[in-house]
Design a protein around this motif. Structure first.
Motif, PDB file in Angstrom:
ATOM      1  N   VAL A   1     -42.368  13.998  10.391  1.00  0.00           N
ATOM      2  CA  VAL A   1     -41.173  14.535   9.462  1.00  0.00           C
ATOM      3  C   VAL A   1     -40.492  15.519  10.385  1.00  0.00           C
ATOM      4  CG1 VAL A   1     -40.534  15.528   7.593  1.00  0.00           C
ATOM      5  CG2 VAL A   1     -42.583  13.914   7.508  1.00  0.00           C
ATOM      6  N   VAL A   2     -39.222  15.224  10.441  1.00  0.00           N
ATOM      7  CA  VAL A   2     -38.071  15.979  11.006  1.00  0.00           C
ATOM      8  C   VAL A   2     -37.245  16.472  10.005  1.00  0.00           C
ATOM      9  CG1 VAL A   2     -36.241  16.158  12.792  1.00  0.00           C
ATOM     10  CG2 VAL A   2     -38.426  14.916  13.266  1.00  0.00           C
ATOM     11  N   GLN A   3     -37.251  17.873   9.598  1.00  0.00           N
ATOM     12  CA  GLN A   3     -36.434  18.389   8.509  1.00  0.00           C
ATOM     13  C   GLN A   3     -35.254  19.222   9.027  1.00  0.00           C
ATOM     14  OE1 GLN A   3     -39.992  20.650   7.067  1.00  0.00           O
ATOM     15  NE2 GLN A   3     -39.981  19.549   5.049  1.00  0.00           N
ATOM     16  N   PHE A   4     -34.305  19.137   8.148  1.00  0.00           N
ATOM     17  CA  PHE A   4     -32.977  19.808   8.473  1.00  0.00           C
ATOM     18  C   PHE A   4     -32.628  20.628   7.027  1.00  0.00           C
ATOM     19  CE2 PHE A   4     -31.973  15.638   7.294  1.00  0.00           C
ATOM     20  CZ  PHE A   4     -30.777  15.984   6.425  1.00  0.00           C
ATOM     21  N   THR A   5     -31.773  21.578   7.240  1.00  0.00           N
ATOM     22  CA  THR A   5     -31.322  22.379   5.865  1.00  0.00           C
ATOM     23  C   THR A   5     -29.832  22.240   5.827  1.00  0.00           C
ATOM     24  OG1 THR A   5     -33.313  23.787   5.891  1.00  0.00           O
ATOM     25  CG2 THR A   5     -31.445  24.584   4.822  1.00  0.00           C
ATOM     26  N   LEU A   6     -29.172  21.806   4.686  1.00  0.00           N
ATOM     27  CA  LEU A   6     -28.040  21.982   4.365  1.00  0.00           C
ATOM     28  C   LEU A   6     -27.704  23.376   3.511  1.00  0.00           C
ATOM     29  CD1 LEU A   6     -27.103  18.255   3.765  1.00  0.00           C
ATOM     30  CD2 LEU A   6     -26.639  19.648   5.836  1.00  0.00           C
ATOM     31  N   ALA A   7     -26.534  24.083   3.978  1.00  0.00           N
ATOM     32  CA  ALA A   7     -26.372  24.927   3.329  1.00  0.00           C
ATOM     33  C   ALA A   7     -25.171  24.836   2.147  1.00  0.00           C
ATOM     34  CB  ALA A   7     -25.881  26.403   4.080  1.00  0.00           C
ATOM     35  N   ASN A   8     -24.537  23.714   2.169  1.00  0.00           N
ATOM     36  CA  ASN A   8     -23.354  23.367   1.279  1.00  0.00           C
ATOM     37  C   ASN A   8     -23.696  21.954   0.986  1.00  0.00           C
ATOM     38  OD1 ASN A   8     -21.880  25.866   1.701  1.00  0.00           O
ATOM     39  ND2 ASN A   8     -21.656  25.176   3.872  1.00  0.00           N
ATOM     40  N   GLU A   9     -22.798  21.596  -0.164  1.00  0.00           N
ATOM     41  CA  GLU A   9     -22.784  20.181  -0.619  1.00  0.00           C
ATOM     42  C   GLU A   9     -21.625  19.518   0.275  1.00  0.00           C
ATOM     43  OE1 GLU A   9     -22.861  20.185  -4.737  1.00  0.00           O
ATOM     44  OE2 GLU A   9     -24.627  21.341  -4.930  1.00  0.00           O
ATOM     45  N   GLY A  10     -21.490  18.032  -0.129  1.00  0.00           N
ATOM     46  CA  GLY A  10     -20.342  17.535   0.463  1.00  0.00           C
ATOM     47  C   GLY A  10     -20.797  16.427   1.660  1.00  0.00           C
ATOM     48  N   ILE A  11     -21.742  16.571   2.178  1.00  0.00           N
ATOM     49  CA  ILE A  11     -22.520  15.610   2.983  1.00  0.00           C
ATOM     50  C   ILE A  11     -22.692  14.261   2.387  1.00  0.00           C
ATOM     51  CG2 ILE A  11     -23.794  15.170   5.214  1.00  0.00           C
ATOM     52  CD1 ILE A  11     -21.684  17.100   5.731  1.00  0.00           C
ATOM     53  N   SER A  12     -22.529  13.151   2.773  1.00  0.00           N
ATOM     54  CA  SER A  12     -22.793  11.971   2.145  1.00  0.00           C
ATOM     55  C   SER A  12     -23.978  11.122   2.998  1.00  0.00           C
ATOM     56  CB  SER A  12     -21.709  11.054   1.919  1.00  0.00           C
ATOM     57  OG  SER A  12     -21.190  10.650   3.147  1.00  0.00           O
ATOM     58  N   LYS A  13     -23.992  11.497   4.235  1.00  0.00           N
ATOM     59  CA  LYS A  13     -24.888  10.606   5.086  1.00  0.00           C
ATOM     60  C   LYS A  13     -25.303  11.651   6.287  1.00  0.00           C
ATOM     61  CE  LYS A  13     -23.985   6.395   5.385  1.00  0.00           C
ATOM     62  NZ  LYS A  13     -23.469   5.075   5.886  1.00  0.00           N
ATOM     63  N   VAL A  14     -26.661  11.322   6.772  1.00  0.00           N
ATOM     64  CA  VAL A  14     -26.961  12.050   7.848  1.00  0.00           C
ATOM     65  C   VAL A  14     -27.828  10.941   8.761  1.00  0.00           C
ATOM     66  CG1 VAL A  14     -28.223  13.851   8.862  1.00  0.00           C
ATOM     67  CG2 VAL A  14     -27.122  14.238   6.967  1.00  0.00           C
TER      68      VAL A  14
ATOM     69  N   PHE B   1     -25.422  15.027  -0.638  1.00  0.00           N
ATOM     70  CA  PHE B   1     -26.532  15.805  -0.380  1.00  0.00           C
ATOM     71  C   PHE B   1     -26.366  17.329  -1.117  1.00  0.00           C
ATOM     72  CE2 PHE B   1     -27.065  13.128   3.236  1.00  0.00           C
ATOM     73  CZ  PHE B   1     -28.322  13.063   3.374  1.00  0.00           C
ATOM     74  N   LYS B   2     -27.270  17.639  -1.786  1.00  0.00           N
ATOM     75  CA  LYS B   2     -27.330  18.907  -2.518  1.00  0.00           C
ATOM     76  C   LYS B   2     -27.640  19.971  -1.328  1.00  0.00           C
ATOM     77  CE  LYS B   2     -28.589  17.236  -6.936  1.00  0.00           C
ATOM     78  NZ  LYS B   2     -29.811  16.988  -7.896  1.00  0.00           N
ATOM     79  N   ALA B   3     -27.330  21.046  -1.548  1.00  0.00           N
ATOM     80  CA  ALA B   3     -27.877  22.227  -0.404  1.00  0.00           C
ATOM     81  C   ALA B   3     -29.361  22.269  -0.557  1.00  0.00           C
ATOM     82  CB  ALA B   3     -27.209  23.748  -0.991  1.00  0.00           C
ATOM     83  N   GLY B   4     -30.034  22.599   0.545  1.00  0.00           N
ATOM     84  CA  GLY B   4     -31.467  22.505   0.519  1.00  0.00           C
ATOM     85  C   GLY B   4     -32.094  21.774   1.910  1.00  0.00           C
ATOM     86  N   LYS B   5     -33.501  21.543   1.732  1.00  0.00           N
ATOM     87  CA  LYS B   5     -34.033  21.229   2.762  1.00  0.00           C
ATOM     88  C   LYS B   5     -34.159  19.510   2.579  1.00  0.00           C
ATOM     89  CE  LYS B   5     -36.637  23.572   5.153  1.00  0.00           C
ATOM     90  NZ  LYS B   5     -37.940  24.421   5.529  1.00  0.00           N
ATOM     91  N   TRP B   6     -34.059  19.012   3.737  1.00  0.00           N
ATOM     92  CA  TRP B   6     -33.979  17.553   3.579  1.00  0.00           C
ATOM     93  C   TRP B   6     -34.980  16.939   4.911  1.00  0.00           C
ATOM     94  CZ3 TRP B   6     -31.795  14.545  -0.108  1.00  0.00           C
ATOM     95  CH2 TRP B   6     -30.822  15.096  -1.183  1.00  0.00           C
ATOM     96  N   GLY B   7     -35.386  15.576   4.891  1.00  0.00           N
ATOM     97  CA  GLY B   7     -36.162  15.191   5.989  1.00  0.00           C
ATOM     98  C   GLY B   7     -36.437  13.714   6.332  1.00  0.00           C
ATOM     99  N   PHE B   8     -36.310  13.495   7.443  1.00  0.00           N
ATOM    100  CA  PHE B   8     -36.673  11.866   8.136  1.00  0.00           C
ATOM    101  C   PHE B   8     -37.903  11.819   8.448  1.00  0.00           C
ATOM    102  CE2 PHE B   8     -32.150  12.602   9.573  1.00  0.00           C
ATOM    103  CZ  PHE B   8     -31.585  11.577   9.194  1.00  0.00           C
ATOM    104  N   VAL B   9     -38.549  10.607   8.189  1.00  0.00           N
ATOM    105  CA  VAL B   9     -39.731  10.103   8.678  1.00  0.00           C
ATOM    106  C   VAL B   9     -39.703   9.405   9.893  1.00  0.00           C
ATOM    107  CG1 VAL B   9     -41.972   9.063   7.850  1.00  0.00           C
ATOM    108  CG2 VAL B   9     -40.746   9.987   6.088  1.00  0.00           C
ATOM    109  N   ILE B  10     -40.307   9.535  10.834  1.00  0.00           N
ATOM    110  CA  ILE B  10     -40.065   8.868  12.264  1.00  0.00           C
ATOM    111  C   ILE B  10     -41.519   8.637  12.822  1.00  0.00           C
ATOM    112  CG2 ILE B  10     -37.685   9.639  12.444  1.00  0.00           C
ATOM    113  CD1 ILE B  10     -38.759  11.584  14.697  1.00  0.00           C
ATOM    114  N   TYR B  11     -41.260   7.796  13.930  1.00  0.00           N
ATOM    115  CA  TYR B  11     -42.634   7.666  14.592  1.00  0.00           C
ATOM    116  C   TYR B  11     -42.936   8.742  15.347  1.00  0.00           C
ATOM    117  CZ  TYR B  11     -42.420   2.602  13.735  1.00  0.00           C
ATOM    118  OH  TYR B  11     -42.263   1.388  12.959  1.00  0.00           O
ATOM    119  N   PRO B  12     -44.190   9.524  15.745  1.00  0.00           N
ATOM    120  CA  PRO B  12     -44.390  10.360  16.659  1.00  0.00           C
ATOM    121  C   PRO B  12     -44.216  10.118  18.073  1.00  0.00           C
ATOM    122  CG  PRO B  12     -46.371   9.786  15.216  1.00  0.00           C
ATOM    123  CD  PRO B  12     -45.336   8.497  15.142  1.00  0.00           C
TER     124      PRO B  12
END
Length: 269
Positions: free
Chosen positions: A159-172, A220-231
């Motif tokens: 799992v690779v996580q990232f944090t968004l401080a603000n809203e308004g992003i629709s896709k990562v 996206f809401k502000a907060g922590k999000w995550g991708f699931v990927i292959y090791p």
């Protein structure tokens, strides 16, 4: 004397009838027992794949390392469904299966899964979706091999996580700078040493990107999000691309990173 002779003859006739009846009765008993033995022997032989399920046994497994109300277990013949039984224990799962030396479990399960040569082909979706603070559970695979009546599920993905401080992003979107495969169909291998994992040499799809969208809104809401990927190891680093609802794009690069199975990595942002 003549009267006695006649009596003896009558007695001998009666004895012969009794003897004949006894022999017939013994033969009848013998063939009845033989038929019953043949039925028992036939029922104790394991049927070929696809035959009627006459040898399914009730079983209970203790399954740890992953949580679900149901798990699917391969017994060497077919996938069997085991359901959580909290009256026994939180990690107790009951069902029926054929007797086997080892049992194999993978989660989440799909009816399309086939157990071939000790491996199961699964897909980490390229298009992922989740709520804030979570990941797409469709992509978060676990696998395990039984030791007696216990199965310890092993986390197979990263799992690779990232944090968004603000809203308004629709896709990562996430990608490796070295065009590494991070999603798509891949084979999960069940090894003889009871380890389970992806074999890098057995990948099917070369999906080098994965895209994440929010499951409960258009942004996206502000907060922590995550991708699931292959090791895997990203020798040249990772790139995140952010797309806003108005079509604007932003990009952020990260240094080389090795992501291991069952681990989470926080990129910050």
């Amino acid at each position: 004397a003549e009267e006695n002779a006649e009596d003896y003859e009558k007695i001998f006739e009666i004895l012969k009838k009794v003897a004949n009846f006894t022999r017939f009765y013994k033969r009848t008993i013998f063939f009845t027992i033989a038929s019953m033995l043949a039925m028992v022997v036939g029922c104790t032989e394991k049927p070929d794949e696809g035959t009627e399920d006459t040898l399914l046994r009730s079983m209970t497994f203790r399954i740890t390392g992953a949580e679900s109300e149901q798990f699917h277990i391969y017994d060497g013949v077919q996938w069997q469904t085991f359901t959580q039984n909290r009256s026994i224990a939180e990690d107790a799962y009951c069902g029926t299966a054929y007797e086997a030396e080892k049992f194999y479990c993978i989660h989440p399960f799909s009816d399309s899964f086939q157990f071939i040569d000790g491996a199961v082909k699964v897909t980490i979706p390229q298009e992922q979706s989740c709520a804030v603070g979570q990941v797409d559970t469709r992509a978060l695979f676990y696998g395990g091999i039984s030791r007696q009546n216990e199965i310890e599920m092993q986390s197979l993905c990263s799992v690779v996580q990232f944090t968004l401080a603000n809203e308004g992003i629709s896709k990562v979107r996430i990608s490796g700078k070295g065009s590494e495969r991070i999603a798509g169909r891949h084979k999960v291998v069940f090894n003889n040493d009871y380890t389970v994992g992806f074999n890098p040499a057995l990948g099917v799809d070369d999906w080098t990107t994965a895209t994440l969208t929010p499951s409960d809104s258009t942004a996206f809401k502000a907060g922590k999000w995550g991708f699931v990927i292959y090791p895997r190891e990203f020798t040249k680093g990772i790139t995140l691309e952010f797309a806003s609802a108005d079509g604007k794009l932003a990009q952020k690069d990260f240094p080389a990173l090795e992501v291991l199975a069952g681990r989470g990595y926080d990129l910050g942002v």
